[in-house]
Design a protein around this motif. Structure first.
Motif, PDB file in Angstrom:
ATOM      1  N   SER A 103      66.201 122.482  88.077  1.00  0.00           N
ATOM      2  CA  SER A 103      67.572 121.975  88.172  1.00  0.00           C
ATOM      3  C   SER A 103      67.607 120.483  88.481  1.00  0.00           C
ATOM      4  N   ILE A 104      66.699 120.020  89.315  1.00  0.00           N
ATOM      5  CA  ILE A 104      66.718 118.627  89.751  1.00  0.00           C
ATOM      6  C   ILE A 104      66.397 117.665  88.607  1.00  0.00           C
ATOM      7  N   LEU A 105      65.330 117.933  87.873  1.00  0.00           N
ATOM      8  CA  LEU A 105      64.890 116.997  86.842  1.00  0.00           C
ATOM      9  C   LEU A 105      65.912 116.837  85.715  1.00  0.00           C
ATOM     10  N   PRO A 106      66.364 117.938  85.085  1.00  0.00           N
ATOM     11  CA  PRO A 106      67.411 117.768  84.057  1.00  0.00           C
ATOM     12  C   PRO A 106      68.718 117.244  84.653  1.00  0.00           C
ATOM     13  N   PHE A 109      69.256 116.020  96.332  1.00  0.00           N
ATOM     14  CA  PHE A 109      68.344 117.029  95.798  1.00  0.00           C
ATOM     15  C   PHE A 109      68.068 118.124  96.832  1.00  0.00           C
ATOM     16  N   ILE A 110      67.965 117.741  98.085  1.00  0.00           N
ATOM     17  CA  ILE A 110      67.760 118.740  99.136  1.00  0.00           C
ATOM     18  C   ILE A 110      68.997 119.633  99.267  1.00  0.00           C
ATOM     19  N   ALA A 158      72.324 131.320  84.097  1.00  0.00           N
ATOM     20  CA  ALA A 158      73.613 130.870  84.622  1.00  0.00           C
ATOM     21  C   ALA A 158      73.410 130.023  85.868  1.00  0.00           C
ATOM     22  N   ALA A 159      72.477 130.431  86.720  1.00  0.00           N
ATOM     23  CA  ALA A 159      72.202 129.676  87.939  1.00  0.00           C
ATOM     24  C   ALA A 159      71.654 128.291  87.612  1.00  0.00           C
ATOM     25  N   VAL A 160      70.723 128.227  86.678  1.00  0.00           N
ATOM     26  CA  VAL A 160      70.124 126.939  86.316  1.00  0.00           C
ATOM     27  C   VAL A 160      71.166 126.014  85.702  1.00  0.00           C
ATOM     28  N   ILE A 161      71.964 126.546  84.783  1.00  0.00           N
ATOM     29  CA  ILE A 161      72.986 125.709  84.125  1.00  0.00           C
ATOM     30  C   ILE A 161      73.970 125.170  85.154  1.00  0.00           C
ATOM     31  N   ALA A 162      74.415 126.031  86.064  1.00  0.00           N
ATOM     32  CA  ALA A 162      75.373 125.602  87.087  1.00  0.00           C
ATOM     33  C   ALA A 162      74.775 124.528  87.984  1.00  0.00           C
ATOM     34  N   LEU A 163      73.529 124.697  88.390  1.00  0.00           N
ATOM     35  CA  LEU A 163      72.885 123.720  89.261  1.00  0.00           C
ATOM     36  C   LEU A 163      72.646 122.394  88.545  1.00  0.00           C
ATOM     37  N   LEU A 194      61.445 127.392  92.083  1.00  0.00           N
ATOM     38  CA  LEU A 194      61.603 127.271  90.632  1.00  0.00           C
ATOM     39  C   LEU A 194      63.007 126.797  90.272  1.00  0.00           C
ATOM     40  N   LEU A 195      64.021 127.381  90.894  1.00  0.00           N
ATOM     41  CA  LEU A 195      65.401 126.954  90.643  1.00  0.00           C
ATOM     42  C   LEU A 195      65.593 125.483  90.994  1.00  0.00           C
ATOM     43  N   THR A 196      64.966 125.059  92.074  1.00  0.00           N
ATOM     44  CA  THR A 196      65.097 123.664  92.501  1.00  0.00           C
ATOM     45  C   THR A 196      64.472 122.714  91.496  1.00  0.00           C
TER      46      THR A 196
END
Length: 234
Positions: free
Chosen positions: A38-41, A162-163, A99-104, A33-35
Protein backbone atom coordinates in the motif's frame (compact mmCIF):
# COMPACT_ATOMS: atom_id res chain seq x y z
CA UNK A 1 -23.95 -11.96 51.84
CA UNK A 2 -21.38 -13.11 49.35
CA UNK A 3 -17.98 -11.56 49.28
CA UNK A 4 -17.54 -8.99 46.51
CA UNK A 5 -14.69 -9.79 44.16
CA UNK A 6 -11.92 -7.22 44.03
CA UNK A 7 -11.12 -6.10 40.46
CA UNK A 8 -7.47 -5.89 41.48
CA UNK A 9 -7.42 -9.67 41.77
CA UNK A 10 -7.31 -9.97 37.96
CA UNK A 11 -4.67 -12.48 36.87
CA UNK A 12 -3.04 -12.18 33.48
CA UNK A 13 -2.99 -15.34 31.41
CA UNK A 14 -1.01 -15.41 28.19
CA UNK A 15 -1.18 -19.16 27.67
CA UNK A 16 -3.18 -18.52 24.49
CA UNK A 17 0.02 -17.37 22.78
CA UNK A 18 1.20 -20.95 22.39
CA UNK A 19 -2.16 -22.25 21.17
CA UNK A 20 -2.66 -19.47 18.61
CA UNK A 21 0.95 -18.78 17.72
CA UNK A 22 0.58 -19.67 14.03
CA UNK A 23 -2.53 -17.52 13.64
CA UNK A 24 -0.86 -14.53 15.29
CA UNK A 25 2.24 -14.90 13.13
CA UNK A 26 0.03 -15.12 10.05
CA UNK A 27 -1.76 -11.94 11.13
CA UNK A 28 1.54 -10.12 11.57
CA UNK A 29 2.69 -11.22 8.12
CA UNK A 30 -0.53 -10.07 6.48
CA UNK A 31 -0.31 -6.70 8.25
CA UNK A 32 3.24 -6.24 6.94
CA UNK A 33 2.18 -7.29 3.44
CA UNK A 34 -0.74 -4.84 3.41
CA UNK A 35 1.60 -2.08 4.56
CA UNK A 36 4.27 -2.72 1.94
CA UNK A 37 1.92 -3.12 -1.03
CA UNK A 38 0.00 0.00 0.00
CA UNK A 39 2.78 2.44 0.86
CA UNK A 40 4.84 2.21 -2.33
CA UNK A 41 2.00 2.61 -4.88
CA UNK A 42 0.31 5.11 -2.57
CA UNK A 43 3.40 7.31 -2.48
CA UNK A 44 3.73 7.13 -6.28
CA UNK A 45 0.06 8.05 -6.67
CA UNK A 46 0.41 10.90 -4.20
CA UNK A 47 3.47 12.29 -5.95
CA UNK A 48 1.71 12.17 -9.32
CA UNK A 49 -1.32 13.93 -7.84
CA UNK A 50 0.87 16.61 -6.25
CA UNK A 51 2.53 17.29 -9.61
CA UNK A 52 -0.82 17.36 -11.36
CA UNK A 53 -2.30 19.76 -8.83
CA UNK A 54 0.67 22.13 -9.04
CA UNK A 55 1.64 22.03 -12.70
CA UNK A 56 -1.19 20.33 -14.57
CA UNK A 57 -3.93 21.92 -16.69
CA UNK A 58 -6.96 23.38 -14.96
CA UNK A 59 -9.17 20.31 -15.48
CA UNK A 60 -6.51 18.03 -13.96
CA UNK A 61 -6.01 20.32 -10.99
CA UNK A 62 -9.77 20.28 -10.37
CA UNK A 63 -9.98 16.49 -10.65
CA UNK A 64 -7.04 15.95 -8.29
CA UNK A 65 -8.44 18.45 -5.78
CA UNK A 66 -11.82 16.66 -5.75
CA UNK A 67 -10.10 13.30 -5.24
CA UNK A 68 -7.92 14.57 -2.39
CA UNK A 69 -10.73 16.35 -0.59
CA UNK A 70 -13.14 13.44 -1.00
CA UNK A 71 -10.70 10.90 0.42
CA UNK A 72 -9.30 13.07 3.20
CA UNK A 73 -12.74 14.05 4.44
CA UNK A 74 -14.40 10.63 4.54
CA UNK A 75 -13.57 7.76 6.92
CA UNK A 76 -11.34 5.01 5.60
CA UNK A 77 -13.78 2.36 6.77
CA UNK A 78 -16.53 3.89 4.60
CA UNK A 79 -14.21 3.80 1.60
CA UNK A 80 -13.45 0.14 2.27
CA UNK A 81 -17.13 -0.72 2.67
CA UNK A 82 -17.94 1.04 -0.59
CA UNK A 83 -15.27 -0.93 -2.46
CA UNK A 84 -16.15 -4.27 -0.90
CA UNK A 85 -19.93 -4.10 -0.43
CA UNK A 86 -20.98 -1.20 -2.64
CA UNK A 87 -19.35 -2.40 -5.85
CA UNK A 88 -20.72 -5.90 -5.25
CA UNK A 89 -24.24 -4.46 -5.51
CA UNK A 90 -23.27 -3.09 -8.93
CA UNK A 91 -21.96 -6.50 -9.99
CA UNK A 92 -18.26 -5.72 -9.58
CA UNK A 93 -17.00 -8.09 -6.91
CA UNK A 94 -13.59 -7.44 -5.34
CA UNK A 95 -11.94 -9.86 -2.91
CA UNK A 96 -11.30 -8.71 0.67
CA UNK A 97 -7.53 -8.44 0.25
CA UNK A 98 -7.77 -6.56 -3.05
CA UNK A 99 -10.39 -4.19 -1.63
CA UNK A 100 -8.16 -3.52 1.37
CA UNK A 101 -5.12 -2.79 -0.79
CA UNK A 102 -7.02 -0.51 -3.17
CA UNK A 103 -8.55 1.44 -0.27
CA UNK A 104 -5.19 1.85 1.46
CA UNK A 105 -3.44 2.91 -1.76
CA UNK A 106 -6.13 5.48 -2.53
CA UNK A 107 -6.03 6.78 1.04
CA UNK A 108 -2.24 6.92 1.19
CA UNK A 109 -2.17 8.66 -2.17
CA UNK A 110 -4.50 11.44 -1.04
CA UNK A 111 -2.53 12.23 2.11
CA UNK A 112 0.86 11.84 0.42
CA UNK A 113 -0.26 14.23 -2.31
CA UNK A 114 -0.69 17.09 0.13
CA UNK A 115 2.57 16.28 1.89
CA UNK A 116 4.52 16.17 -1.38
CA UNK A 117 2.80 19.33 -2.63
CA UNK A 118 4.16 21.14 0.41
CA UNK A 119 7.60 19.74 -0.38
CA UNK A 120 7.52 20.95 -3.99
CA UNK A 121 6.36 24.39 -2.93
CA UNK A 122 9.18 24.66 -0.37
CA UNK A 123 11.90 24.41 -3.02
CA UNK A 124 13.45 27.86 -3.64
CA UNK A 125 12.37 29.24 -7.02
CA UNK A 126 15.93 30.38 -7.64
CA UNK A 127 17.02 26.78 -8.10
CA UNK A 128 14.41 26.21 -10.79
CA UNK A 129 15.37 29.44 -12.54
CA UNK A 130 19.04 28.39 -12.45
CA UNK A 131 18.13 25.01 -13.93
CA UNK A 132 16.25 26.73 -16.75
CA UNK A 133 19.29 28.91 -17.40
CA UNK A 134 21.36 25.73 -17.76
CA UNK A 135 18.93 24.55 -20.46
CA UNK A 136 17.76 21.57 -18.43
CA UNK A 137 14.59 19.95 -19.67
CA UNK A 138 11.44 19.87 -17.57
CA UNK A 139 11.94 16.17 -16.95
CA UNK A 140 15.55 16.67 -15.85
CA UNK A 141 14.53 19.43 -13.46
CA UNK A 142 11.83 17.26 -11.94
CA UNK A 143 13.91 14.09 -11.45
CA UNK A 144 17.19 15.74 -10.47
CA UNK A 145 16.09 18.80 -8.50
CA UNK A 146 12.44 18.87 -7.51
CA UNK A 147 11.60 15.29 -6.57
CA UNK A 148 14.72 14.52 -4.47
CA UNK A 149 14.54 17.79 -2.55
CA UNK A 150 10.78 17.65 -2.02
CA UNK A 151 10.92 14.08 -0.72
CA UNK A 152 13.81 14.96 1.60
CA UNK A 153 12.11 18.05 2.99
CA UNK A 154 8.87 16.27 3.90
CA UNK A 155 10.29 12.82 4.66
CA UNK A 156 9.54 12.94 8.41
CA UNK A 157 5.91 13.76 7.63
CA UNK A 158 5.79 10.92 5.11
CA UNK A 159 7.18 8.50 7.68
CA UNK A 160 4.47 9.46 10.16
CA UNK A 161 1.80 9.06 7.48
CA UNK A 162 3.10 5.63 6.47
CA UNK A 163 3.02 4.47 10.08
CA UNK A 164 -0.55 5.70 10.40
CA UNK A 165 -1.43 3.71 7.29
CA UNK A 166 0.16 0.61 8.81
CA UNK A 167 -2.02 1.07 11.89
CA UNK A 168 -5.04 1.67 9.65
CA UNK A 169 -4.73 -1.87 8.30
CA UNK A 170 -6.53 -2.89 11.49
CA UNK A 171 -9.75 -1.59 9.94
CA UNK A 172 -9.56 -4.26 7.24
CA UNK A 173 -10.69 -6.89 9.71
CA UNK A 174 -14.19 -5.43 9.14
CA UNK A 175 -14.24 -6.99 5.66
CA UNK A 176 -12.86 -10.34 6.89
CA UNK A 177 -9.20 -9.68 6.13
CA UNK A 178 -7.44 -11.72 8.80
CA UNK A 179 -4.67 -9.29 9.64
CA UNK A 180 -3.43 -8.76 13.19
CA UNK A 181 -6.57 -7.17 14.60
CA UNK A 182 -8.78 -9.71 12.85
CA UNK A 183 -6.79 -12.52 14.47
CA UNK A 184 -7.17 -10.75 17.80
CA UNK A 185 -10.96 -10.78 17.39
CA UNK A 186 -10.91 -14.51 16.76
CA UNK A 187 -8.61 -15.32 19.66
CA UNK A 188 -10.63 -13.17 22.05
CA UNK A 189 -13.91 -14.79 21.00
CA UNK A 190 -12.48 -18.21 21.80
CA UNK A 191 -10.49 -17.48 24.96
CA UNK A 192 -12.66 -14.66 26.43
CA UNK A 193 -9.40 -13.03 27.53
CA UNK A 194 -10.02 -9.70 25.85
CA UNK A 195 -7.70 -7.60 28.00
CA UNK A 196 -4.81 -10.02 27.64
CA UNK A 197 -5.32 -10.59 23.93
CA UNK A 198 -5.51 -6.92 23.00
CA UNK A 199 -2.54 -6.12 25.22
CA UNK A 200 -0.49 -8.52 23.11
CA UNK A 201 -1.96 -7.10 19.89
CA UNK A 202 -1.09 -3.56 21.00
CA UNK A 203 2.48 -4.64 21.81
CA UNK A 204 2.82 -6.21 18.36
CA UNK A 205 1.58 -3.05 16.65
CA UNK A 206 4.08 -1.04 18.68
CA UNK A 207 6.85 -3.38 17.57
CA UNK A 208 5.74 -3.17 13.93
CA UNK A 209 5.58 0.62 14.04
CA UNK A 210 9.06 0.79 15.56
CA UNK A 211 10.42 -1.61 12.95
CA UNK A 212 8.84 0.37 10.12
CA UNK A 213 10.23 3.64 11.46
CA UNK A 214 13.72 2.12 11.71
CA UNK A 215 13.50 0.76 8.17
CA UNK A 216 12.37 4.10 6.78
CA UNK A 217 15.10 5.86 8.78
CA UNK A 218 17.69 3.53 7.26
CA UNK A 219 16.31 4.21 3.79
CA UNK A 220 16.59 7.96 4.43
CA UNK A 221 20.21 7.64 5.51
CA UNK A 222 20.99 5.90 2.22
CA UNK A 223 18.94 8.15 -0.04
CA UNK A 224 19.37 11.62 1.43
CA UNK A 225 22.88 12.92 2.00
CA UNK A 226 21.74 15.96 3.99
CA UNK A 227 19.75 13.87 6.47
CA UNK A 228 22.70 11.51 6.77
CA UNK A 229 25.05 14.42 7.45
CA UNK A 230 22.76 16.11 9.96
CA UNK A 231 21.52 12.82 11.46
CA UNK A 232 18.02 14.29 11.51
CA UNK A 233 15.65 12.07 13.54
CA UNK A 234 12.44 10.93 11.90
Amino acid sequence: MGRRRNNLDYVFDFSFLESFRSEIISGVRLTILLTVVSILPGFALGTACAVGRLYGPRWLQTAVTIYIEAIRNTPLIIQVFWLFFGLAVLGARIGPFNAAVIALVINTGAYSAEIMRAGFQAIPKGQLEAANCLAMTRRQIFWNIQLPQAAELVYPALVSQFILMMLATSIMSQISVEELTGVGYQVQSITFRGFDVYLVIAALYLALATMLRLCLHGAAQLAFTRLRRLRTPL
